[in-house]
Scaffold this motif. Sequence first.
Motif, short mmCIF file in Angstrom:
data_model
loop_
_atom_site.label_atom_id
_atom_site.label_comp_id
_atom_site.label_asym_id
_atom_site.label_seq_id
_atom_site.Cartn_x
_atom_site.Cartn_y
_atom_site.Cartn_z
N ALA A 588 0.86 -1.20 0.00
CA ALA A 588 0.00 0.00 0.00
C ALA A 588 0.88 1.23 0.00
O ALA A 588 1.98 1.24 0.57
CB ALA A 588 -0.92 0.01 1.21
N ARG A 589 0.37 2.27 -0.62
CA ARG A 589 1.20 3.49 -0.74
C ARG A 589 0.33 4.73 -0.78
O ARG A 589 -0.79 4.72 -1.30
CB ARG A 589 2.06 3.41 -1.99
N VAL A 590 0.89 5.82 -0.28
CA VAL A 590 0.31 7.15 -0.43
C VAL A 590 1.46 8.15 -0.54
O VAL A 590 2.49 8.00 0.10
CB VAL A 590 -0.62 7.50 0.75
N GLY A 591 1.30 9.15 -1.39
CA GLY A 591 2.34 10.15 -1.56
C GLY A 591 3.54 9.60 -2.33
O GLY A 591 3.43 8.66 -3.11
N LEU A 592 4.70 10.19 -2.07
CA LEU A 592 5.92 9.82 -2.79
C LEU A 592 6.54 8.56 -2.21
O LEU A 592 6.49 8.33 -1.00
CB LEU A 592 6.94 10.96 -2.70
N ASN A 593 7.15 7.76 -3.08
CA ASN A 593 8.06 6.73 -2.60
C ASN A 593 9.49 7.15 -2.94
O ASN A 593 9.71 8.23 -3.50
CB ASN A 593 7.71 5.35 -3.16
N GLU A 594 10.45 6.30 -2.61
CA GLU A 594 11.86 6.70 -2.77
C GLU A 594 12.21 6.97 -4.22
O GLU A 594 12.89 7.96 -4.53
CB GLU A 594 12.78 5.62 -2.20
N GLN A 595 11.76 6.09 -5.12
CA GLN A 595 12.18 6.28 -6.51
C GLN A 595 11.56 7.53 -7.11
O GLN A 595 12.19 8.22 -7.92
CB GLN A 595 11.87 5.04 -7.35
N GLN A 600 12.28 13.17 -8.82
CA GLN A 600 11.81 14.55 -8.79
C GLN A 600 12.75 15.47 -8.02
O GLN A 600 12.45 16.65 -7.85
CB GLN A 600 10.41 14.61 -8.17
N GLN A 601 13.85 14.91 -7.53
CA GLN A 601 14.85 15.67 -6.77
C GLN A 601 14.24 16.37 -5.56
O GLN A 601 14.55 17.51 -5.24
CB GLN A 601 15.55 16.68 -7.68
N VAL A 602 13.36 15.63 -4.87
CA VAL A 602 12.75 16.12 -3.64
C VAL A 602 13.60 15.63 -2.46
O VAL A 602 13.76 14.42 -2.29
CB VAL A 602 11.30 15.60 -3.50
N PRO A 603 14.15 16.52 -1.65
CA PRO A 603 14.94 16.07 -0.49
C PRO A 603 14.05 15.29 0.49
O PRO A 603 12.90 15.67 0.73
CB PRO A 603 15.43 17.38 0.14
#
Length: 729
Positions: A588-595, A600-603
């Motif tokens: 299950a997932r919500v929002g960003l995952n690591e990849q 997206q170069q999000v810290p």
Amino acid sequence: MKNTKLIILLVLAALIALFFAFDLQQYLSLAELKARQADFNSYYQDNPLQTLGLFFGLYILVTALSLPGAAIMTLAAGALFGLATGLVLVSFASSIGATLAFLVSRYLFQDAVQSRFGNQLGAFNRGVERDGAFYLFTLRLVPLFPFFMINLLMGLTPIKARTFYWVSQVGMLAGTAVFVNAGTQLGQLESLSGILSPAILTSFVLLGIFPLLARKLIDIVKQRRALNHFEKPAQYDYNLVAIGAGAGGLVSTYIGAAVKARVALIEKHRMGGDCLNTGCVPSKALIRSAQRVHDMREAGEVGIEGVTPEVDFERVLESVQDIIRKVEPHDSVERYSGLGVECISGTARVISPYEVEVNGERLTTRNIVIATGARPLVPEVPGLEDIPYYTSDTIWELRSHPGRLLVLGGGPIGCELSQAFARLGADVTQVLRGERLMPREDTDAVAVVAQHFEKDGIQVLTGHDMRHFETSDGQHRLICDHRGEEVAIQFDTLLLALGRTPNARGLGLEEIGVQLDKRGALQVDEYLRSNIPNIYGVGDVTGGYQFTHTAAHQAWYAAVNALFGRFRSFRVDNRVIPWCTFTAPEVARVGLNEQEATAQQVPFEVTRFHMKELDRAITEREEAGFVKVLTVPGKDRILGVTIVGAHAGELIAEYVQAMKQGLGLNKILGTIHIYPTMSEANKYAAGEWKRAHSPQKLLQWVGRYHRWMRGNQTPAKSQPAPSEKPASR
């Protein structure tokens, strides 16, 4: 030519450099304006034409060179010359200056940009040639981007210079008038107390609300422009007609009926759509049957011996149909008719933005919601037409043992059905073109699922590109290319699980000018409106998140915007969309995952809690998986969560609510969770974050305080590090 362009570019660069080198922007400020207003007024009285000419020329120069200060000069025009004269000066000077910047940009850069990116810009260029004037007018009236950027970028397009000039002249007029008027009030300001005068306050209110009023005006113009060549009925049969009785159509008409609108719901097949009949409900029923078989086979682990299940495929698939029949009343014609929805069985065709034809009858409506869903993608592979195959829509017709089952596709549908049929006794081979299952998920999450697939006997073949199908001596084979080597895969039953295609074509939408994208998905804006503003789209037909809960979520926005949009419209909130792949273990997932965050170069920071440390997971023998939380570095704000494990689809809900309501991990940590439950994993994940971010220096001082309280001034003996596992409960 090249030398001329280079000289112009150097001259422009020199002028701009001189402007900043001599700090000339200091003279284009409100403070400087007020300080020199008296001197300026005196000079203006003695030399009116010269003053007007100098101001006019300076404004053109500032605008043409894209220098900062045009907004201040607009206010200055009102303060120094008054509303009428200031408006005339600025209106023409700004348009002339903008056109000069436009022409310079076109001369210097258009050829180079179009020659290099012409293919990519083809559709955009055609759009500018067709609707460039209106597009430019909206940009001028509603300043979403700085005007100097508009001047330079429009120079790269095919729009004609004279069109650019007159549209700029007209489009900037209203905004210019608001700014010049504000300047006239500032020019009369004698002291700070004057800021509270009605005239000053009114001027600043106009500055604030003008963009909102302009945007509303643009929306009205766009709507009329999109609808003006369609004949509008004198009266309507319905306030809203929805096409498609899946989650999107059901929810939108339910809401319409709840607010006493007259609504109709048209469905050509079965109420409930894919979710009830061929998707969510039957697949989860099949997965539950498969889980029971798996539990029986694994019963020896808990001391229950002699359990060897025998699977009757026909009865298993019939039991799936029993589940569908139990859920069916929730989405039935009878229920929705009782709620006030007029349910119509038939094939709908949109004749105009106001008319829908069904069963030879034309229904008139103020608004239309397209909720026709999607269908399984069938690839064009040589030989496939000679092979009997199933899709996620038709696999439920199967009543006999599938034998060697070949599943094409490694997405959620392919993975769920592969594991379910493998646990029910099929010999499953899953073929993927890519290098791993579930490519949208992180590799560590996929690795856990892949281990269970191996235990369940599923053969996963990655990097296999389909070439063709063949049949000989009654044997079906798929021929693939695997890193340059030909591979033949024999099978008895074929299941295609390669994604889904939107059902937007064939409804009459294209004939009336509704825009579809390359995949055939209905294009909608943030209000779920198509380019024809009273035709809305929700769910899979829009090609976005293809989940039942997303379609239902969007349906609320579409219904409310359709019925009450003239008063207020709501942007659909897609910030927090969860989903779950119902394999064992679930993902299950919500929002960003690591990849995604990396791409997206999000810290981000990562916090993990492993299910093997959770008491309830241990007692349930469901120790595989983890909770992984991505947060803003140094803060507890949640960017995304991935949960792998039993009941992950249930556990993710707490994080969905936290992200929706802006709650961080500290709030989750401070929430009491029942012991022993799987949901404690969420709290312990938050605890892992808190432990990693504990204030070490402060804790050292706290330790000294406690030693002092014990009367012990010597350093305390070192204590063993705390265990990674949560304390006993």
